[in-house]
Design a protein around this motif. Sequence first.
Motif, short mmCIF file in Angstrom:
data_model
loop_
_atom_site.label_atom_id
_atom_site.label_comp_id
_atom_site.label_asym_id
_atom_site.label_seq_id
_atom_site.Cartn_x
_atom_site.Cartn_y
_atom_site.Cartn_z
N PRO A 165 27.98 -17.36 20.35
CA PRO A 165 28.27 -17.97 18.91
C PRO A 165 27.29 -18.52 18.29
CG PRO A 165 29.32 -18.93 20.67
CD PRO A 165 28.63 -17.97 21.35
N SER A 166 26.98 -18.33 17.03
CA SER A 166 25.56 -19.17 16.47
C SER A 166 25.47 -20.48 16.64
CB SER A 166 25.73 -18.70 14.91
OG SER A 166 26.88 -19.44 14.23
N THR A 167 26.59 -21.07 17.04
CA THR A 167 26.40 -22.43 17.50
C THR A 167 25.68 -23.01 18.59
OG1 THR A 167 28.76 -22.29 18.34
CG2 THR A 167 28.88 -23.25 16.13
N ASP A 168 25.37 -21.75 19.33
CA ASP A 168 24.39 -22.14 20.65
C ASP A 168 23.32 -22.37 19.93
OD1 ASP A 168 26.84 -21.51 22.37
OD2 ASP A 168 25.68 -20.05 23.33
N HIS A 169 22.48 -23.32 20.75
CA HIS A 169 21.14 -23.76 20.07
C HIS A 169 20.34 -24.02 21.24
CE1 HIS A 169 18.41 -25.03 16.98
NE2 HIS A 169 18.56 -26.20 17.37
N ASN A 170 19.11 -23.56 21.08
CA ASN A 170 17.91 -23.98 22.13
C ASN A 170 18.22 -23.34 23.42
OD1 ASN A 170 16.52 -25.47 20.38
ND2 ASN A 170 17.32 -27.53 20.65
N SER A 171 17.68 -23.67 24.47
CA SER A 171 17.80 -22.94 25.80
C SER A 171 18.43 -23.89 26.67
CB SER A 171 16.43 -22.57 26.27
OG SER A 171 16.54 -22.10 27.29
N MET A 172 19.74 -23.63 27.00
CA MET A 172 20.59 -24.49 28.00
C MET A 172 20.27 -23.71 29.38
SD MET A 172 23.01 -26.43 28.53
CE MET A 172 23.92 -26.85 27.15
N PRO A 173 20.10 -24.70 30.47
CA PRO A 173 19.87 -24.00 31.83
C PRO A 173 21.04 -23.44 32.22
CG PRO A 173 19.05 -26.33 31.62
CD PRO A 173 19.80 -26.12 30.37
N ASN A 174 20.93 -22.52 33.03
CA ASN A 174 22.07 -21.71 33.37
C ASN A 174 23.12 -22.68 33.99
OD1 ASN A 174 23.91 -19.37 34.16
ND2 ASN A 174 22.64 -19.42 36.20
N ALA A 175 24.36 -22.49 33.55
CA ALA A 175 25.53 -23.22 34.36
C ALA A 175 26.39 -22.65 35.11
CB ALA A 175 26.11 -24.12 33.32
N LYS A 176 26.20 -21.15 35.54
CA LYS A 176 27.34 -20.59 36.34
C LYS A 176 26.54 -19.72 37.36
CE LYS A 176 29.49 -15.92 35.20
NZ LYS A 176 30.05 -15.20 34.44
N TRP A 177 27.29 -19.88 38.22
CA TRP A 177 26.83 -18.69 39.58
C TRP A 177 28.14 -18.05 40.07
CZ3 TRP A 177 22.66 -16.56 41.29
CH2 TRP A 177 22.82 -16.00 42.34
N PRO A 178 28.02 -17.03 40.23
CA PRO A 178 29.26 -16.18 40.82
C PRO A 178 29.03 -16.30 42.49
CG PRO A 178 28.19 -14.95 39.16
CD PRO A 178 27.34 -15.95 39.28
N MET A 179 30.02 -16.61 43.21
CA MET A 179 29.92 -16.64 44.66
C MET A 179 29.72 -15.35 45.21
SD MET A 179 29.89 -19.58 46.59
CE MET A 179 30.26 -21.27 46.88
N GLU A 180 30.14 -14.52 44.45
CA GLU A 180 30.10 -13.06 44.94
C GLU A 180 28.62 -12.63 44.87
OE1 GLU A 180 33.82 -10.28 44.06
OE2 GLU A 180 33.40 -11.91 42.38
N LEU A 181 27.84 -13.13 44.20
CA LEU A 181 26.30 -12.89 44.28
C LEU A 181 25.52 -13.76 45.38
CD1 LEU A 181 25.45 -12.49 40.43
CD2 LEU A 181 25.97 -10.79 42.27
N SER A 182 26.17 -14.73 45.93
CA SER A 182 25.64 -15.25 47.19
C SER A 182 25.66 -14.35 48.42
CB SER A 182 26.40 -16.45 47.51
OG SER A 182 26.42 -17.49 46.60
N HIS A 183 24.35 -14.41 49.12
CA HIS A 183 24.35 -13.72 50.20
C HIS A 183 25.41 -14.12 51.21
CE1 HIS A 183 22.60 -12.27 53.97
NE2 HIS A 183 22.01 -11.17 53.44
N ASN A 184 26.20 -13.02 51.61
CA ASN A 184 27.41 -13.40 52.61
C ASN A 184 26.90 -13.27 54.01
OD1 ASN A 184 29.93 -13.90 53.11
ND2 ASN A 184 30.94 -12.14 52.19
N ARG A 185 27.02 -14.29 54.78
CA ARG A 185 26.80 -14.42 56.06
C ARG A 185 27.96 -13.88 56.96
NH1 ARG A 185 24.96 -19.79 59.81
NH2 ARG A 185 24.65 -18.88 61.62
N LEU A 186 27.93 -12.73 57.46
CA LEU A 186 29.01 -12.06 58.29
C LEU A 186 28.61 -12.39 59.86
CD1 LEU A 186 28.95 -8.65 56.71
CD2 LEU A 186 30.25 -10.54 55.84
N VAL A 187 29.65 -12.66 60.39
CA VAL A 187 29.69 -12.96 62.03
C VAL A 187 30.23 -12.16 62.68
CG1 VAL A 187 29.43 -15.49 61.64
CG2 VAL A 187 31.61 -14.47 61.88
N PRO A 188 29.97 -12.08 64.11
CA PRO A 188 30.53 -10.57 64.82
C PRO A 188 31.85 -10.90 65.26
CG PRO A 188 28.48 -11.73 65.81
CD PRO A 188 29.02 -12.62 64.83
#
Length: 476
Positions: free
Chosen positions: A115-138
Amino acid sequence: MTPIPGLFNSFLLKLGILALTAPAQLYALPTNPRFSDWAGSAGDNESNGGAPLRGAVVSSYKLAPGQDADADLGIPFRWDDTKNPQPIRGTWGATDPGPQTYEYSKLNPDIVAPPSTDHNSMPNAKWPMELSHNRLVPNGAGWSRQENTENLPIATAMAGVDMLLAPGAYRELHWHKASEWAYVLNGSCRVQAMDENGQTYVDDVQAGDVWFFPPGVPHSLQALDEGSEFLLVFDQGDFDDSGTGLISEMFLRTPKEVLSKNLNAPLSDFDQLPKDELYIFNGTPAPANLTAQNVTGPGGVARGNHSYTYHLSKQSAYEVPGGSIKIIDPQSFPLASTFSVALVTIHPGAMREIHWHSTDEWGFFVSGQGRVTAYSPPTTGGTFDFQAGDVSYVPATYSHYIENTGDEDIVFLEVLQAPEFTDISVGQWLKLVPEQIIKDTLHLPQSLLDNLSPNKQYIVQGNTNLTALAGGSGTA
């Protein structure tokens, strides 16, 4: 041949037309391919009648409902039925002919076409856990993935871990430098701990329940029959779950002579120690009767205000138009003295009212989808879209809301580092300020001021037709 002067020689070397052989030889430019074969006298004018060498063609596209509305309205829209989303909102933006992964765009319409109401540069406030490296165990025992300042730099005060234990699997005996607050997402598990005074604790928790461990308190977890997935929140933004203290590693890093002396046991008793850390591993299923694992030490058993678990699943929710809210903070769960949390349910079309907190907010979307606009004083604003499994982060005093933009309820955790769950409600603030001040400042009509409530709303119901205001009039 007369030698070429050194300066001119260097110039020709840069042109690549002087061979470094002795005696020096001057070679002519190659004649094939000839420039005239593909460029006319005016340069690259594509005069040879071949395929275009420049330019991009955008294939036909369709705007989502509400996408063509005035950009100042900021109407939420979804690209569910759009094949090639374009960065357009109202008369703002233009088509994007470049390389795209449209699935990313569909998840983030307010980033692609804000929306045009966004202004300037806001630091990223979102992180999907599915993009985190998954540690699988045996051996199918489970997995874990985390969010911290490495992937969400703005989240300086808290970090999160999403962990799953298969039926009967353990998160081995361990301890942390940081405090651990947990919410059970599904399944059930057994929690065990002991404090500095030898006070012991064991309890079973299920989906919707909470536990808490202060720094240094050793504990373990074991999934019950159906396994368990839980969300862990730590009070350090740079927390790394791979850096916790593990009993297996402590034994491996201590000389056996010392173990023998300390535990008054022969050296042979340590021959079968694990060869590496265990972290998550399969074990003997826990007995069905919890009392079979009750161990009482000199400090007795932790009870009441010293309990490490809280059965939030059994707490009644506070119902409001548009959803419900459960609050758990030190007033109800005293041991977690620095964690105050709201479990918020937001119905389709409704929103968590505009508010801010005096401390940072770490959020997690348990289910549903929505959007958040954060205002960073004095002039910056940014809008982000969230789906189930996403982490959000809003620093202290940034105003924000959570709007349900989907077809199902949002279930959302608001986690604060505070002795009490509190917020500033913008609607309540406007009602409790002398009206003339509001009129002189914002030029709002009396009818709006009369309709405000002196109480916090927490959640406000809205029109489930998210594009109802596309025409530029009406009430959302």
